[in-house]
Write an enzyme that holds these catalytic residues in place. Structure first.
Site, PDB file in Angstrom:
ATOM      1  N   TYR A 336       0.840  -1.084   0.188  1.00  0.00           N
ATOM      2  CA  TYR A 336      -0.045  -0.013   0.025  1.00  0.00           C
ATOM      3  C   TYR A 336       0.899   1.178  -0.096  1.00  0.00           C
ATOM      4  O   TYR A 336       1.539   1.511   0.833  1.00  0.00           O
ATOM      5  CB  TYR A 336      -0.869   0.293   1.278  1.00  0.00           C
ATOM      6  N   CYS A 337       0.652   2.042  -0.699  1.00  0.00           N
ATOM      7  CA  CYS A 337       1.328   3.370  -1.072  1.00  0.00           C
ATOM      8  C   CYS A 337       2.953   3.186  -1.040  1.00  0.00           C
ATOM      9  O   CYS A 337       3.624   2.500  -2.000  1.00  0.00           O
ATOM     10  CB  CYS A 337       0.973   4.078  -0.075  1.00  0.00           C
TER      11      CYS A 337
END
Length: 600
Positions: A336-337
């Site tokens: 994530y990210c």
């Protein structure tokens, strides 16, 4: 004075109001002393972290002067248009008042939620302020937008910081020109202003003399009690992470386990706020054996921790532990990210090493190609990054304060000015909102890792260029060969979707799936099917070419992308086997790292 005015009841009421006013004035005096004391403890910060270098403004001034010399007719046209609108509005306001009507003239300006109080529309004074502000904002925006001599990067920065200045000077941001704040002050005999000053002092004291608006009630939520409550156990711990294995809720699970790497720029429980919107709980309920990393919140002792340390002691170690615990040779991984960016680096390294530990990879709002970093790019020039490097050399960390402030300015009206008005002018308590609570529960970054990320990946675009090194050897996007699925968000202001698309299309995978969710960086991901709130786009065409062309031919689907991803994941997770329960627990979920406060 009438008889009614001199009644005992009215005298008592006047006396009560006078007493309340005097009490509030006394509180103001005491709060003023606290404010002064708090400001004297303000930390010493590199000046570069307070704003862009002067050259941004010099370039803007030079471009405007060049525009005047090269095309004076256009500049004059702008000015005449602005003067004409301003004068026309002034005359209309005067004519309305001359008729003896206490009302505002016609207001053709677009609706703006900052001006939602009815007095902005009906009261001549406040409406005049609003319309004049909007005319000025339009004129400035037009002048900046029409500068033809600015380079694209400089244009983005000039436009962004110009908008910041324009937004800052909105009449809603000042007590004397905010009708709602003035009304509240009169209604409460000044109590709202006292409470607002109390809120202001509290925030400055909590941030070592700096101002960061509290967005959510800090007493309303307790990690592990009413948020981050999905049952599980910490099954492994080292100096970088705690590995959580979640308890199954189905009798059988897919054979291939799933490991999620959340960003260490925030805490993992954004995926496990409340049961109704918990992505973690939902994944477990779909019959997957789920492991999630909870990163350590570093202090200055982590100053020399590098990206390689996150890959070695974070990614590779967590992957090895999941394989050991489950007995499986392969796992599916999610990043994530920033954790997605680093997952990409790890996968490229594994491919070169001939290691097939990871079966498939999913990327949530991930940038791997930083040639166009989107809105956040205005903070990636040397003026800011040089300042960050100097500050981190001194502190040993990149403080969560600077990151929180930076990301807030990407949405300043929503995350700075509106909350500040409610808290400091209206005297309201912060709302009990779980997502905003998480947003304020930030983490630090190790000094070395932060600079490596900003220099090597963001500024130099080293991964996309095949130049960024993992364990001393360069890796590239084309090294990623396994099946991938990427979820980007349409209005993401941190990892813009086109940049995400451009990175995925350069990966060497033959099997690529790209999903585009409505909404932004968090809401587009934390989008449970039960809410039926945001839809998503899919396209059977290859993940290639121009992202806008991909979107133009894409199909829109109502509802969350979660079920579609779960179907893709299930197809890559093997047959069903008996559910695995966590063993050898070190602590119950959500663990200890997520609540630990680093010694700074």
């Amino acid at each position: 004075m009438t008889t009614e005015d001199s009644t005992p009841g009215s005298k008592v009421a006047d006396a009560d109001r006078a007493e309340r006013l005097n009490a509030n004035l006394a509180k103001v005096e005491e709060l003023s002393k606290r404010l002064t004391a708090a400001l004297t403890h303000r930390r010493q910060v590199d000046p570069a972290l307070h704003g862009p270098a002067p050259d941004v403004y010099m370039k803007a001034a030079a471009a405007y002067f060049a525009e005047m010399m090269a095309n004076p007719a256009k500049v004059v046209e702008h000015q005449v248009n602005y003067w004409g609108k301003t004068l026309k509005h002034y005359v209309e306001a005067q004519q309305t008042l001359a008729k003896g009507e206490f009302k505002a003239p016609p207001d053709p300006n677009p609706k703006d939620r900052r001006f939602s109080n009815p007095l902005w529309e009906t009261h001549p004074f406040f409406n005049y302020l609003k319309q004049q502000y909007q005319l000025n904002a339009e004129a400035i925006s037009t002048a900046v937008g029409d500068m033809e001599t600015l380079e694209p990067t400089d244009r983005k920065r000039v436009e962004y910081f110009t908008k910041q200045i324009v937004d800052m000077f909105s009449p809603t941001n000042f007590l004397g020109t905010n009708p709602e704040a003035l009304e509240r002050a009169v209604e409460t005999d000044g109590e709202s202003l006292v409470q607002g000053l109390e809120n202001l002092v509290r925030d400055i004291e909590a941030n070592q003399g700096d101002l960061l608006v509290t967005l959510a009630d800090k007493e309303a939520f307790h990690v592990g009690q009413n948020i981050a409550t999905t049952p599980g156990e910490v099954v492994y711990r080292n100096r970088m992470l705690e590995l959580i294995q979640y308890a199954p809720t189905t009798e059988k699970v897919h054979k291939t386990p799933l490991l999620i790497f959340p960003p260490w720029i925030n805490k993992f429980y954004v995926m496990d706020l409340k049961p109704a919107n918990s992505l973690i709980k939902w994944i477990v309920d779909q019959g997957f054996t789920l492991f999630v990393v909870s990163w350590v919140n570093p202090d200055a002792s982590y100053a020399g921790t590098a990206m390689d340390d996150y890959i070695r002691d974070g990614y590779l170690r967590a992957m090895a532990e999941v394989r050991r615990i489950t007995g499986e040779k392969q796992i599916n991984a999610v990043g994530y990210c920033i954790a997605g960016t680093t997952l990409g680096l790890t996968l490229a390294h594994l491919q070169k090493a001939g290691d097939e530990t990871v079966k498939t990879a999913t990327f949530f709002t991930t940038l791997t190609d930083f040639s166009d970093p989107g809105e956040v790019g205005v903070f990636l020039n040397d003026d800011f990054v040089d300042g960050i490097e100097r500050q981190t050399e001194r502190d040993g960390i990149l403080s969560k304060f600077f990151m929180s402030r930076t990301f807030s300015y990407l949405r300043s009206n929503d995350l700075i000015y509106t909350p500040a008005i409610k808290s400091y002018m209206l005297g309201e308590a912060p709302p009990a909102f779980d997502l905003l609570y998480w947003n304020g529960d930030g983490t630090n970054l190790p000094a070395k890792m932060a600079v490596e990320y900003l220099r090597g990946l963001c500024q130099q675009d080293g991964f996309a260029k095949g130049e960024f090194q993992v364990f001393g050897k360069p890796v590239s996007l084309s090294d990623i060969k396994l099946p991938v699925c990427a979820i980007a968000c349409e209005t993401d202001h941190i990892a813009h979707w086109k940049g995400s698309f451009n990175g995925i299309k350069q990966m060497g995978s033959k099997d690529k799936t790209f999903l585009l969710s409505e909404s932004g960086h968090i809401a587009g991901i934390i989008n449970p099917p039960s809410k039926d709130k945001y839809g998503h786009y899919t396209n059977d065409a290859p993940v290639a070419g121009d992202p806008e062309a991909w979107l133009k031919s894409a199909t829109f689907h109502k509802g969350s992308w979660w079920p579609r991803w779960a179907e893709w994941l299930a197809g890559n997770s093997g047959p069903m086997v008996k559910a695995r329960k966590p063993a050898d627990s070190l602590a119950p979920a959500p663990g200890t790292y997520v609540v630990a406060v680093p010694d700074l």
